[in-house]
Structures are given as structure tokens and as C-alpha cells.
Design an enzyme around this catalytic site. Sequence first.
Site, short mmCIF file in Angstrom:
data_model
loop_
_atom_site.label_atom_id
_atom_site.label_comp_id
_atom_site.label_asym_id
_atom_site.label_seq_id
_atom_site.Cartn_x
_atom_site.Cartn_y
_atom_site.Cartn_z
N SER A 1 1.34 -25.45 13.19
CA SER A 1 1.33 -25.05 11.79
C SER A 1 1.89 -26.16 10.90
O SER A 1 1.37 -27.27 10.89
CB SER A 1 2.11 -23.73 11.64
OG SER A 1 1.82 -23.11 10.41
N ASP B 1 -3.24 -19.33 13.20
CA ASP B 1 -2.01 -20.12 13.32
C ASP B 1 -1.47 -20.15 14.75
O ASP B 1 -1.36 -19.13 15.41
CB ASP B 1 -0.96 -19.52 12.38
CG ASP B 1 0.22 -20.45 12.13
OD1 ASP B 1 0.82 -20.92 13.11
OD2 ASP B 1 0.55 -20.69 10.96
#
Length: 401
Positions: free
Chosen positions: A60, A190
Site C-alpha cells: 500500500s 490493497d
Amino acid sequence: MATKKEIAHTNLGIPQRKKIILSIDGGGMRGILTVQLLKKLEEIAGSPCYEWCDMVAGTSTGAIISGLILKKNSAKKIEELYINLVARVFTKRNFLANRYYNPPAYDKKNYRNLLKQLIGNDTLEKLNQETNIDCCFTSKDLNAGEETFFTCVNSNGLSNGTYKSVLLRAVMEATMSAPTYFSPFERFVDGGTTTYNNPTLTAVLEALTYTGKDKYKADELVVFSFGTGTTLRFIDPLETDSIKGIDALFWLNYVMEETNKDASEMQIDLLRSKLIKGLELRRYQISLDKAAIQLIPNKSIKHIPNLEADSLHELENDVLSNIDMADVTKFPLMKVIGEAMAEFICSTDNNSKKTGNWFQSDFVDPKTKRGTLVTAHGYKFIEEIIRNLSNKDWIEKQPTA
């Protein structure tokens, strides 16, 4: 004359024969804290990370930072780029967009356009060949129902990795598409939705067991692992069945935060346990709670609006425990906490003698076996837990619904 890499090894107390992995956690806008640590790390090393790192890993926001290192940006330059990225990535999708009732909350259009400008169409293989830096980024594949490691390792001049031909900017979008915050990137969300929001163990596995097994050796490896600040949520046992607000929303946030934190701590505990013999871990993290903040320098935060505190030490747990990864109003605060943390790590006494860690070893408390700035609370409640769970009358009094 010594090379920049040789000088960095010397300045960081690392034998020349050892390779270096740099791993950075996810955490949304809280990544600005980590950038402050990287700036100090590069200052001590004497050159940017891309001059002496052998592998970068990220999830991320950590992948954004690692990806920018892969593009040969210094930490100071990354700070400039990162501020611009954060300011524009959390762009409301529309007036009615909301994480809970009308997700996703944000539109990735600005982020995608910025990545085109910053990264272009460079593939993992192209960058690996140009920099000789290996990479490992994490994401969750919804279709396969498993995590995906986007890895590229240079061995004897050849780049290896299942996904070496993919574009770096595609990976950087896949790894940051956090559910409810952003729409999925086709099949990917993610990497923080897996157990690898902290990608340290991922990087170690790739280096020692998978793509890099012929290049890396455990006893010749130093792993720098950087957190982005971990939130601690404190819930009184008497209030667990009567949470304030809407239960579903509270537990959604709680589960997303706590599973990431617990998985991260378990990985670090495993690596610190010496199960992987010879590997050297240097982990830097801070828990966002009053006890930890009291340990770092008391820097002013008067310039930050909407805070009922003038300095770091005046911050209370209700503020610190609710620093959401998308709350850009707290971006300046996270930057100051990062600056204070860097000062604490590289502290000196009144005679300018080094008293801190200075990135020379694992940043761990020898008593608690946790990070020096990661508060351990569980030990306080051991006697109470034993007393209650040993009492049959207490058990029967607990609600069942």
C-alpha cells in the site's frame, strides 16, 4: 576510493558481505512518518537508499514509497512527491460518497494520473535492470482468493519473477486499493487486506525461499523494517457489549485495524525469535498512544489546526487512537511525530555523545521484547484475567447475546 554502498554499510554498522532489504508497511497517509525516518537513515548512511539497498518491499503506502526508491528518488525528494500524492489521492468520489453507505469514498483518478507522470510505463524488469535493486510488493487477488507477491530479482544479470513484465504503476495501484476507501483494481485490492500489511516476512520469504534463493543467505542479510505508526484501541471490558454508535461500523474499523496490527506483530516476533538463524532484523515502529508519545521529544504542534494540544506530550489517547489512514487533517501531525521519532532514534547527550539507536541494531526493548516505542499493555491485566476466567460464577454472568 570506497563506493557509496561501501560507505553506507560502514556508517550503518553492516559488514560489507551482507545484503540489505528495506521493507515498509502500509498505513495510508501515515506513511509520512516513515519518510521522516528514511530521511534520517539516508543522512547517516551518507547517500540515498537506492545507492545501497539490495531489495525494497512495500504494501500500500509502503509500496508507493518503495516504488519511488526503485525509481531512484532520495527520501527528501520522496517527501515532496508524497505530499503531493496524499493531497490528491484522497479525493472524494462525489458529495454522497461514503465508506459505509455509498462506497468507495474516494476516486483514484488523480492518483492514477500522477503515477503516469512519476512512473511512466516502466516495468519491474526494466527498473530492476537499471538499478540492480530487487523488489517485492503485495496485493490481494480476489479471484484467486489469495495474496499476490509482485517480485523481481536480479541474479547474475538476469531479472527473474513471475510478474517481472508488469508495469510498476499498475502494481502501485493494485497494492493500495483498500476496500471501502477505493474501488478494486479489477481483481486486486490493497495488500493490507492480507496478513502482509507489514511485508517484511514476505520479502524475507522471497529472498531466502523463492525468487531470490540463489542470491540471498540468511546469515548474510540485514532487514530494515519500517512501520507507519500503529493505532491501539482501548475498550473497557464493561463496555464491549454496548459500543457507542453503530456496532457494525465500529467492528468493521476495529477488525481492519487490529488484524493488520496483530499480523504485523506476529511476523516481527517470529523474525526476532531467531527461528531464521543468522538473519538480522532492524525494526522501527511506534504505537500511537500517550505512553509511547511521552518518550519522544516534545515538539510543538501549535501550527496544526483542530487539535486541543500545543505539543506532542499533551495529546490524549482518544486523538491518537483515531488517526485514520485517510484523515489528511492529521497528515501534519504524523509528520511531526515522525520527526520526533527520528530525533529519539538518533539522540545524543549533553556532550554530543550518541545515546540512541542510530539505526545500528534492532530497535527493541530488552525487557518487553517489543519495539522500544511500541507500548505493551497486556501484562497489566494478567491477574485480573486469571481471576475472572477461573471463577465459574463470573463466567455465568457474562452476556450471551
